[in-house]
Write a protein that holds these residues in place. Structure first.
Motif, mmCIF file in Angstrom:
data_model
loop_
_atom_site.group_PDB
_atom_site.id
_atom_site.type_symbol
_atom_site.label_atom_id
_atom_site.label_comp_id
_atom_site.label_asym_id
_atom_site.label_seq_id
_atom_site.Cartn_x
_atom_site.Cartn_y
_atom_site.Cartn_z
ATOM 1 N N CYS A 199 0.794 -1.240 -0.136
ATOM 2 C CA CYS A 199 0.102 -0.035 -0.034
ATOM 3 C C CYS A 199 0.870 1.381 -0.037
ATOM 4 O O CYS A 199 0.724 2.264 -0.711
ATOM 5 C CB CYS A 199 -0.952 -0.295 1.326
ATOM 6 S SG CYS A 199 -2.244 -1.571 1.322
ATOM 7 N N GLY A 200 1.770 1.180 1.008
ATOM 8 C CA GLY A 200 2.647 2.438 1.001
ATOM 9 C C GLY A 200 3.816 2.644 -0.095
ATOM 10 O O GLY A 200 3.886 3.614 -0.927
ATOM 11 N N GLY A 201 4.492 1.444 -0.210
ATOM 12 C CA GLY A 201 5.802 1.887 -0.845
ATOM 13 C C GLY A 201 5.109 1.745 -2.560
ATOM 14 O O GLY A 201 5.641 2.511 -3.324
ATOM 15 N N VAL A 202 4.279 0.763 -2.866
ATOM 16 C CA VAL A 202 3.763 0.963 -4.315
ATOM 17 C C VAL A 202 3.229 2.352 -4.954
ATOM 18 O O VAL A 202 3.649 2.689 -5.910
ATOM 19 C CB VAL A 202 2.930 -0.314 -4.420
ATOM 20 C CG1 VAL A 202 1.725 -0.026 -4.178
ATOM 21 C CG2 VAL A 202 3.080 -0.647 -6.217
ATOM 22 N N THR A 203 2.490 2.931 -3.718
ATOM 23 C CA THR A 203 1.791 3.886 -4.269
ATOM 24 C C THR A 203 2.793 5.203 -4.377
ATOM 25 O O THR A 203 2.616 5.876 -5.406
ATOM 26 C CB THR A 203 0.558 4.331 -3.161
ATOM 27 O OG1 THR A 203 1.141 4.449 -1.843
ATOM 28 C CG2 THR A 203 -0.664 3.653 -3.258
ATOM 29 N N GLU A 204 3.882 5.130 -3.510
ATOM 30 C CA GLU A 204 5.028 6.221 -3.684
ATOM 31 C C GLU A 204 5.597 6.049 -4.941
ATOM 32 O O GLU A 204 6.007 6.787 -5.389
ATOM 33 C CB GLU A 204 5.665 6.224 -2.483
ATOM 34 C CG GLU A 204 6.572 7.499 -2.130
ATOM 35 C CD GLU A 204 5.745 8.585 -1.780
ATOM 36 O OE1 GLU A 204 4.394 8.433 -1.692
ATOM 37 O OE2 GLU A 204 6.372 9.655 -2.283
ATOM 38 N N LEU A 205 6.278 4.811 -5.233
ATOM 39 C CA LEU A 205 6.687 4.377 -6.390
ATOM 40 C C LEU A 205 6.112 4.748 -7.709
ATOM 41 O O LEU A 205 6.329 5.517 -8.486
ATOM 42 C CB LEU A 205 6.877 2.937 -6.567
ATOM 43 C CG LEU A 205 7.654 2.268 -7.766
ATOM 44 C CD1 LEU A 205 9.195 2.763 -7.748
ATOM 45 C CD2 LEU A 205 7.781 0.837 -7.994
ATOM 46 N N GLY A 209 7.001 8.043 -10.167
ATOM 47 C CA GLY A 209 7.270 7.798 -11.728
ATOM 48 C C GLY A 209 6.261 8.526 -12.534
ATOM 49 O O GLY A 209 6.740 9.316 -13.541
ATOM 50 N N PHE A 210 5.164 8.786 -12.021
ATOM 51 C CA PHE A 210 4.078 9.717 -12.778
ATOM 52 C C PHE A 210 4.460 11.096 -12.715
ATOM 53 O O PHE A 210 4.458 11.807 -13.916
ATOM 54 C CB PHE A 210 2.619 9.453 -11.967
ATOM 55 C CG PHE A 210 1.451 10.487 -12.435
ATOM 56 C CD1 PHE A 210 1.264 11.721 -11.845
ATOM 57 C CD2 PHE A 210 0.880 10.068 -13.521
ATOM 58 C CE1 PHE A 210 0.368 12.321 -12.399
ATOM 59 C CE2 PHE A 210 -0.150 10.943 -14.170
ATOM 60 C CZ PHE A 210 -0.491 11.959 -13.400
ATOM 61 N N SER A 211 4.723 11.574 -11.755
ATOM 62 C CA SER A 211 5.210 12.894 -11.412
ATOM 63 C C SER A 211 6.540 13.368 -12.200
ATOM 64 O O SER A 211 6.718 14.281 -13.021
ATOM 65 C CB SER A 211 5.081 13.495 -10.183
ATOM 66 O OG SER A 211 5.820 12.672 -9.320
ATOM 67 N N THR A 212 7.485 12.418 -12.245
ATOM 68 C CA THR A 212 8.767 12.398 -13.181
ATOM 69 C C THR A 212 8.180 12.725 -14.571
ATOM 70 O O THR A 212 8.635 13.772 -15.349
ATOM 71 C CB THR A 212 9.583 11.357 -12.912
ATOM 72 O OG1 THR A 212 9.889 11.003 -11.420
ATOM 73 C CG2 THR A 212 10.819 11.472 -13.829
ATOM 74 N N LEU A 213 7.313 11.994 -15.085
ATOM 75 C CA LEU A 213 6.866 12.004 -16.482
ATOM 76 C C LEU A 213 6.309 13.469 -16.634
ATOM 77 O O LEU A 213 6.350 14.113 -17.518
ATOM 78 C CB LEU A 213 6.202 10.814 -16.877
ATOM 79 C CG LEU A 213 6.883 9.636 -17.073
ATOM 80 C CD1 LEU A 213 5.855 8.449 -17.427
ATOM 81 C CD2 LEU A 213 8.229 9.684 -17.970
ATOM 82 N N CYS A 228 0.875 3.436 -13.849
ATOM 83 C CA CYS A 228 -0.148 2.781 -13.014
ATOM 84 C C CYS A 228 -0.871 1.938 -13.667
ATOM 85 O O CYS A 228 -1.067 0.614 -13.284
ATOM 86 C CB CYS A 228 -1.126 3.995 -12.411
ATOM 87 S SG CYS A 228 -2.256 3.609 -11.358
ATOM 88 N N HIS A 229 -1.611 2.348 -14.562
ATOM 89 C CA HIS A 229 -2.606 1.217 -15.180
ATOM 90 C C HIS A 229 -1.840 0.023 -15.685
ATOM 91 O O HIS A 229 -2.559 -1.137 -15.202
ATOM 92 C CB HIS A 229 -3.273 2.072 -16.662
ATOM 93 C CG HIS A 229 -4.556 1.029 -17.146
ATOM 94 N ND1 HIS A 229 -5.539 1.313 -16.698
ATOM 95 C CD2 HIS A 229 -4.368 0.075 -18.010
ATOM 96 C CE1 HIS A 229 -6.676 0.414 -17.161
ATOM 97 N NE2 HIS A 229 -5.798 -0.386 -18.262
ATOM 98 N N GLU A 230 -0.736 0.151 -16.299
ATOM 99 C CA GLU A 230 0.038 -1.072 -16.814
ATOM 100 C C GLU A 230 0.614 -1.863 -15.633
ATOM 101 O O GLU A 230 0.953 -3.110 -15.817
ATOM 102 C CB GLU A 230 0.901 -0.648 -17.897
ATOM 103 C CG GLU A 230 1.612 -1.786 -18.469
ATOM 104 C CD GLU A 230 2.447 -1.464 -19.774
ATOM 105 O OE1 GLU A 230 2.256 -0.324 -20.065
ATOM 106 O OE2 GLU A 230 2.985 -2.505 -20.317
ATOM 107 N N LEU A 231 0.753 -1.254 -14.702
ATOM 108 C CA LEU A 231 1.457 -2.069 -13.565
ATOM 109 C C LEU A 231 0.455 -3.240 -13.129
ATOM 110 O O LEU A 231 0.965 -4.292 -12.930
ATOM 111 C CB LEU A 231 1.543 -1.239 -12.386
ATOM 112 C CG LEU A 231 2.245 -1.609 -11.084
ATOM 113 C CD1 LEU A 231 3.696 -2.209 -11.331
ATOM 114 C CD2 LEU A 231 2.383 -0.902 -9.739
ATOM 115 N N LYS A 232 -0.861 -3.097 -13.068
ATOM 116 C CA LYS A 232 -1.474 -4.325 -12.505
ATOM 117 C C LYS A 232 -1.256 -5.415 -13.715
ATOM 118 O O LYS A 232 -1.287 -6.600 -13.222
ATOM 119 C CB LYS A 232 -3.181 -3.886 -13.099
ATOM 120 C CG LYS A 232 -4.030 -5.175 -12.462
ATOM 121 C CD LYS A 232 -5.586 -5.079 -12.877
ATOM 122 C CE LYS A 232 -6.255 -6.264 -12.890
ATOM 123 N NZ LYS A 232 -5.747 -7.586 -12.783
#
Ligand SMILES: NC(=O)C1=CN([C@@H]2O[C@H](COP(=O)(O)OP(=O)(O)OC[C@H]3O[C@@H](n4cnc5c(N)ncnc54)[C@H](OP(=O)(O)O)[C@@H]3O)[C@@H](O)[C@H]2O)C=CC1
Ligand SMILES: CC(=O)[C@](C)(O)C(=O)O
Ligand SMILES: [Mg+2]
Ligand SMILES: [Mg+2]
Length: 347
Positions: A199-205, A209-213, A228-232
C-alpha cells in the motif's frame, strides 16, 4: 510450518456450531458470505444504525447486535477495524464469552500487542486471508480463492487448529492453501508488507514515476497509463508466472533496461529503510503511534487522505477510468455478489 489444502481440512468440526462475524466491512462481508455459502451457520454482529446493518440485511444475513451475536455464538470472529477491536471486545463481547468458545481474528494485531486478553478456557485463533476482502469473495465465486494464514494462540478445547482451518476452508482459502504461522509472525509481516510494499511503497513508487514524467512535460494521461494502469497487467504476470514468467513476456528491451536500472531505484538506502520500518513494528513503535492517532480521532490520517485525493494522478486516473467504464465495471463486480446459499441476488 505446514501448508493445508482442501483435502487436509474437515469442516465437520463446525457442524452445529454458530459463527458470529463481528463487522461487515471489507473482510466481514466477503468472509460471512463465503462461510454461509459453504453451509456454516453464520450470524453477523453489528451496531444498530450503522451503515453495515442494512447492507448485511439486504445480503440476506442473520444480523444481530454485537452483544446478541456474541451470546449466540460458539465462534466469535472479530472483523472490526483493528484500532477499535479492544474497546468493543471489552464492552460488547467479553461479557458473553463462555468456556470452550473460540475468539477468532483475521489479523494478529490486538492479541500480539496485548490489547485484548481472553480467558484461559477460550480458544484464540486466527484465519487471515492474504488479500483484500473483496477478492476473498470474488475469487470464491470464481471457484478458487486466495491463500490464507492460520495461527493458534491458545488451544483450550484441543481442536482450535481444526476449528480455524475449517473456517478457512469455508472462506475458500484452502484451495490456494493455508499456511500455519504465529500471531507474532502474521502481525509483523502483514504490517511490514502493507507499509513498505503493498500500500505504502507501491503508491509512492507509482506517484514518483507519474510526476517525473508529467514534470518532464509528457501528457498526464500517458504517464498514468505507463506508471499505474499497466502495473496491474505486469503484476498479474508475476502473480501467475513469477518474475521469470513476467520477464519472458515483456520485450528484451524492457528486460535489459529493467535489470540494469532497478537497483538505482530500490537502492541499498531503500532496503536499509525497510529494515528500520520492520524494526519499528517489532519494537512496538508503530502500534504506539497508531494507537495514539486512533484515540485522538485520526487527525493525521484524515489530513493524509485529503492530500492523497488532491494528487494529480488521482484526478487523471479517475477521468480515464470513468471514460473507459473501468470504474463502472469494478462497481458492478462488487454488486454482482450472489449469496448463493440464500438463493438471493442483491437487490
Ligand atoms: N481490509 C482487508 O482487506 C484486510 C483486513 N484484515 C483484517 O480484518 C479485520 C477487519 O478489517 P476490515 O474488514 O478492513 O475492517 P473495516 O474497516 O472494513 O470494518 C468495517 C466494519 O466495522 C464496523 N465498525 C466500524 N467502527 C465500528 C464501531 N465503532 N463500532 C461497531 N462497529 C464498527 C463497521 O460497521 P458500521 O457500518 O456500523 O460502521 C463495519 O461493519 C482487521 O483485523 C484487519 O486487519 C485482514 C486482511 C485483509
Ligand atoms: C489487504 C491486506 O492484506 C492488508 C493490506 O493487510 C490490510 O488491508 O490490512
Ligand atoms: Mg495484509
Ligand atoms: Mg493488514
Amino acid at each position: 510450518m505446514k501448508m493445508y489444502y482442501e483435502k487436509d481440512v474437515d469442516t465437520e468440526v463446525l457442524a452445529n456450531k454458530t459463527v458470529a462475524v463481528i463487522g461487515y466491512g471489507s473482510q466481514g462481508k466477503g468472509q460471512s458470505q463465503n462461510m454461509a455459502d459453504s453451509g456454516l451457520k453464520v450470524i453477523v454482529g453489528l451496531r444498530e444504525g450503522g451503515s453495515s446493518w442494512k447492507i448485511a440485511k439486504d445480503d440476506g444475513m442473520d444480523v444481530r447486535t454485537i452483544e446478541d451475536a456474541s451470546k449466540a455464538a460458539d465462534i466469535i470472529h472479530i472483523l472490526l477495524p483493528d484500532e477499535i477491536q479492544a474497546d468493543i471486545y471489552n464492552k460488547s463481547i467479553a461479557p458473553y464469552v463462555e468456556s470452550g468458545n473460540t475468539i477468532s481474528f483475521s489479523h494478529g494485531y490486538n492479541i500480539h500487542f496485548k490489547y485484548i486478553k481472553v480467558p484461559e478456557d477460550v480458544n484464540v485463533t486466527m484465519i487471515a486471508p492474504k488479500g483484500p476482502g473483496s477478492m476473498v469473495r470474488r475469487t470464491y465465486l470464481e471457484g478458487f480463492g486466495i491463500p490464507g494464514l492460520v495461527a493458534v494462540e491458545k488451544d483450550a478445547t484441543g481442536n482450535a487448529l481444526q476449528v480455524a482451518l475449517a473456517m478457512g476452508k469455508a472462506c475458500g482459502l484452502s484451495k490456494a492453501g493455508i499456511l500455519e504461522t504465529t500471531f507474532r509472525e502474521e502481525t509483523e509481516t502483514d504490517l511490514f508488507g502493507e507499509q513498505a510494499i503493498l500500500c505504502g511503497g507501491v503508491t509512492e513508487l507509482i506517484n514518483a514515476g507519474f510526476s517525473t514524467l508529467v514534470e518532464a512535460g509528457y501528457q498526464p494521461e500517458i504517464a498514468y497509463f505507463e506508471t499505474c494502469h499497466e502495473l496491474k497487467l505486469i503484476v498479474d504476470l508475476i502473480y501467475e508466472k513469477g518474475f521469470a514468467g513476467m520477464w519472458n513476456d515483456v520485450s528484451n528491451t524492457a528486460e535489459f533496461g529493467g535489470f540494469t536500472r532497478r537497483e538505482r531505484i530500490i537502492n541499498p538506502d531503500a532496503k536499509a529503510e525497510m529494515k528500520k520500518i520492520l524494526e519499528e513494528i517489532q519494537k512496538g513503535k508503530f502500534t504506539k503511534e497508531w494507537s495514539l492517532e486512533a484515540k485522538t480521532n485520526m487527525p493525521m490520517l484524515n489530513r493524509l487522505r485529503e492530500l492523497e485525493s488532491e494528487e494529480k494522478i488521482e484526478k487523471v486516473g479517475s477521468k480515464l477510468r470513468k471514460a473507459c467504464g473501468l470504474e463502472k465495471k469494478a462497481k458492478e463486480k462488487e454488486e454482482k455478489v450472489v449469496v448463493v446459499n440464500f438463493n438471493k441476488t442483491k437487490k
